[in-house]
Design a protein around this motif. Structure first.
Motif, PDB file in Angstrom:
ATOM      1  N   ASN A   9       0.864  -1.177   0.000  1.00 26.47           N
ATOM      2  CA  ASN A   9       0.000   0.000   0.000  1.00 26.47           C
ATOM      3  C   ASN A   9       0.902   1.229   0.000  1.00 26.47           C
ATOM      4  O   ASN A   9       1.530   1.531   1.004  1.00 26.47           O
ATOM      5  CB  ASN A   9      -0.889  -0.050   1.263  1.00 26.47           C
ATOM      6  N   LYS A  11       0.053   4.316  -0.278  1.00 28.73           N
ATOM      7  CA  LYS A  11      -0.558   5.514   0.318  1.00 28.73           C
ATOM      8  C   LYS A  11      -0.323   6.722  -0.584  1.00 28.73           C
ATOM      9  O   LYS A  11      -0.310   6.581  -1.799  1.00 28.73           O
ATOM     10  CB  LYS A  11      -0.010   5.711   1.739  1.00 28.73           C
ATOM     11  N   HIS A  95      -9.403   1.085   4.679  1.00 25.54           N
ATOM     12  CA  HIS A  95      -8.140   1.226   5.410  1.00 25.54           C
ATOM     13  C   HIS A  95      -8.369   2.142   6.615  1.00 25.54           C
ATOM     14  O   HIS A  95      -9.156   3.085   6.553  1.00 25.54           O
ATOM     15  CB  HIS A  95      -7.062   1.806   4.484  1.00 25.54           C
ATOM     16  N   GLU A 167      -5.383  -5.053  10.467  1.00 28.69           N
ATOM     17  CA  GLU A 167      -4.337  -4.066  10.718  1.00 28.69           C
ATOM     18  C   GLU A 167      -4.626  -3.334  12.019  1.00 28.69           C
ATOM     19  O   GLU A 167      -5.421  -2.383  12.039  1.00 28.69           O
ATOM     20  CB  GLU A 167      -4.288  -3.052   9.576  1.00 28.69           C
ATOM     21  N   ALA A 171      -0.298  -0.358  15.247  1.00 25.17           N
ATOM     22  CA  ALA A 171       0.904  -0.941  14.635  1.00 25.17           C
ATOM     23  C   ALA A 171       1.205  -0.334  13.272  1.00 25.17           C
ATOM     24  O   ALA A 171       2.242  -0.623  12.685  1.00 25.17           O
ATOM     25  CB  ALA A 171       0.730  -2.452  14.497  1.00 25.17           C
ATOM     26  N   ILE A 172       0.291   0.531  12.770  1.00 22.34           N
ATOM     27  CA  ILE A 172       0.474   1.074  11.417  1.00 22.34           C
ATOM     28  C   ILE A 172       1.410   2.267  11.442  1.00 22.34           C
ATOM     29  O   ILE A 172       1.134   3.266  12.106  1.00 22.34           O
ATOM     30  CB  ILE A 172      -0.887   1.466  10.804  1.00 22.34           C
ATOM     31  N   GLY A 173       2.512   2.147  10.736  1.00 18.93           N
ATOM     32  CA  GLY A 173       3.458   3.254  10.606  1.00 18.93           C
ATOM     33  C   GLY A 173       4.177   3.616  11.888  1.00 18.93           C
ATOM     34  O   GLY A 173       4.824   4.655  11.982  1.00 18.93           O
ATOM     35  N   GLY A 212       0.691  -3.738   9.471  1.00 13.57           N
ATOM     36  CA  GLY A 212       1.153  -2.909  10.592  1.00 13.57           C
ATOM     37  C   GLY A 212       2.622  -3.167  10.832  1.00 13.57           C
ATOM     38  O   GLY A 212       2.992  -4.137  11.488  1.00 13.57           O
ATOM     39  N   SER A 213       3.472  -2.304  10.212  1.00 14.63           N
ATOM     40  CA  SER A 213       4.928  -2.378  10.396  1.00 14.63           C
ATOM     41  C   SER A 213       5.523  -3.737  10.020  1.00 14.63           C
ATOM     42  O   SER A 213       6.457  -4.201  10.668  1.00 14.63           O
ATOM     43  CB  SER A 213       5.310  -1.977  11.837  1.00 14.63           C
ATOM     44  N   VAL A 214       4.981  -4.330   8.953  1.00 23.10           N
ATOM     45  CA  VAL A 214       5.607  -5.551   8.429  1.00 23.10           C
ATOM     46  C   VAL A 214       6.897  -5.151   7.714  1.00 23.10           C
ATOM     47  O   VAL A 214       6.934  -4.184   6.941  1.00 23.10           O
ATOM     48  CB  VAL A 214       4.668  -6.296   7.453  1.00 23.10           C
ATOM     49  N   LEU A 232      -0.237  -6.884   4.370  1.00 17.58           N
ATOM     50  CA  LEU A 232      -0.496  -5.599   3.729  1.00 17.58           C
ATOM     51  C   LEU A 232       0.578  -4.665   4.276  1.00 17.58           C
ATOM     52  O   LEU A 232       0.630  -4.409   5.482  1.00 17.58           O
ATOM     53  CB  LEU A 232      -1.911  -5.112   4.048  1.00 17.58           C
ATOM     54  N   VAL A 233       1.439  -4.199   3.379  1.00 14.35           N
ATOM     55  CA  VAL A 233       2.673  -3.533   3.788  1.00 14.35           C
ATOM     56  C   VAL A 233       2.639  -2.073   3.358  1.00 14.35           C
ATOM     57  O   VAL A 233       2.387  -1.790   2.188  1.00 14.35           O
ATOM     58  CB  VAL A 233       3.890  -4.227   3.124  1.00 14.35           C
ATOM     59  N   GLY A 234       2.884  -1.162   4.283  1.00 12.42           N
ATOM     60  CA  GLY A 234       2.952   0.264   3.941  1.00 12.42           C
ATOM     61  C   GLY A 234       4.392   0.677   3.686  1.00 12.42           C
ATOM     62  O   GLY A 234       4.941   0.459   2.608  1.00 12.42           O
ATOM     63  N   GLY A 235       5.021   1.234   4.699  1.00 14.98           N
ATOM     64  CA  GLY A 235       6.366   1.813   4.573  1.00 14.98           C
ATOM     65  C   GLY A 235       7.371   0.921   3.848  1.00 14.98           C
ATOM     66  O   GLY A 235       8.087   1.383   2.949  1.00 14.98           O
TER      67      GLY A 235
HETATM   68  P1  PGA Z   1       2.910   0.178   7.637  1.00 14.99           P
HETATM   69  O1  PGA Z   1       1.452   0.416   6.985  1.00 14.99           O
HETATM   70  O2  PGA Z   1       3.449  -1.088   7.043  1.00 14.99           O
HETATM   71  O3  PGA Z   1       3.718   1.394   7.212  1.00 14.99           O
HETATM   72  O4  PGA Z   1       2.718   0.090   9.106  1.00 14.99           O
HETATM   73  C1  PGA Z   1       0.572  -0.662   6.801  1.00 14.99           C
HETATM   74  C2  PGA Z   1      -0.726  -0.155   6.201  1.00 14.99           C
HETATM   75  O5  PGA Z   1      -1.150   0.951   6.524  1.00 14.99           O
HETATM   76  O6  PGA Z   1      -1.356  -0.847   5.380  1.00 14.99           O
END
Ligand code: PGA
Length: 251
Positions: A9, A11, A95, A167, A171-173, A212-214, A232-235
């Motif tokens: 993701n 973003k 999300h 998520e 834990a997100i970001g 969440g911070s994977v 589901l991976v953000g950063g």
């Molecule tokens: P993150 O985001 O990996 O940066 O914590 C995950 C998400 O928001 O899907």
């Protein structure tokens, strides 16, 4: 039995040039990856160019949101069929950032997911508790309400076109991942709940992703849990090497 899904993701990051540059770097790094579905979700404006760049590869394209109407006087919205037109096979719905900043509710998640599925997309439906909810012991209540609301009126056939992403908002970001056990506990709860709602075989088949911070260094532990079917991976999805390392968790 369940094919793992690793979804990035992006973003509100990356121009068209940055997005196509990233997938051109990513493709050779995952060309040999089998038995994993790999998905990237750029911003709307980059979708079609990224679709072209991904053509013939083993990486699929997702949007980060959609509207539930097919067309009409809805300034600023994007319909599911237009995402298909742009080259998407998946769309992320509900999300936590959309719930937190843009008024997304379980009801709008439900309408969007139904419309996405009707248009032929796979809906990645996100659920998750805040820190305050976890500390108040409300995690399961919150997840149950989000799933019952978000999936209201779903049939088994619709579930087959759905992926759930758990998520935890805390834990997100934040760099704070749920522990393998904490994540597994909620994933098992989700699968059991889906079994009561839709039957055991539907629940056994659905992919439930953790988000969440994977990172490359924690994905293996998470993926070794029985009910965690992907991430589901953000950063860590923004750079080709770290996202490829996550997609290659099994090697
Ligand atoms: P993150 O985001 O990996 O940066 O914590 C995950 C998400 O928001 O899907």
């Amino acid at each position: 039995m369940r094919t793992p899904v690793i979804a990035g993701n992006w973003k509100l990051f990356k121009t068209i040039g940055e997005a196509t540059g990233m997938v051109n770097e990513l493709k050779p790094l995952v060309a040999g990856t089998s038995g994993v579905e790999i998905v990237v979700a750029p911003v709307f404006t980059a979708l079609n160019r990224v679709a072209e760049a991904l053509s013939g590869s083993n990486v699929s394209l997702a949007a980060q949101d959609c509207y539930w109407e097919e067309e009409g006087a809805f300034t600023g919205e994007v319909a599911p069929k237009l995402l298909v037109d742009a080259g998407c096979s998946h769309v992320i719905i509900g999300h936590s950032e959309r719930r937190q900043y843009f008024g997304e509710t379980d009801d709008t998640v439900n309408k969007k997911a139904k419309a996405a599925i009707a248009a032929g997309l796979t809906a990645i439906v996100c659920v998750g508790e805040t820190l305050a909810e976890r500390e108040a012991d409300k995690t399961f209540t919150v997840i149950e309400a989000q799933l019952k609301g978000g999936l209201a009126g779903f049939t088994a056939a619709m579930l087959a076109q759905t992926i759930i992403a758990y998520e935890p908002v805390w834990a997100i970001g934040t760099g704070k991942t749920a522990s393998d056990d904490q994540a597994q506990e909620v994933h098992a709860f989700i699968r059991n709940l889906l079994a009561t709602m839709f039957g055991q075989s539907v629940a056994d088949d659905i992919r439930i992703l953790y988000g969440g911070s994977v990172k490359p260094d924690n994905v293996k532990g998470l993926m070794s849990q029985n009910d965690i079917d992907g991430a589901l991976v953000g950063g860590a999805s923004l750079k080709a090497d770290s996202f490829a390392a996550i997609a290659n968790f099994a090697v």
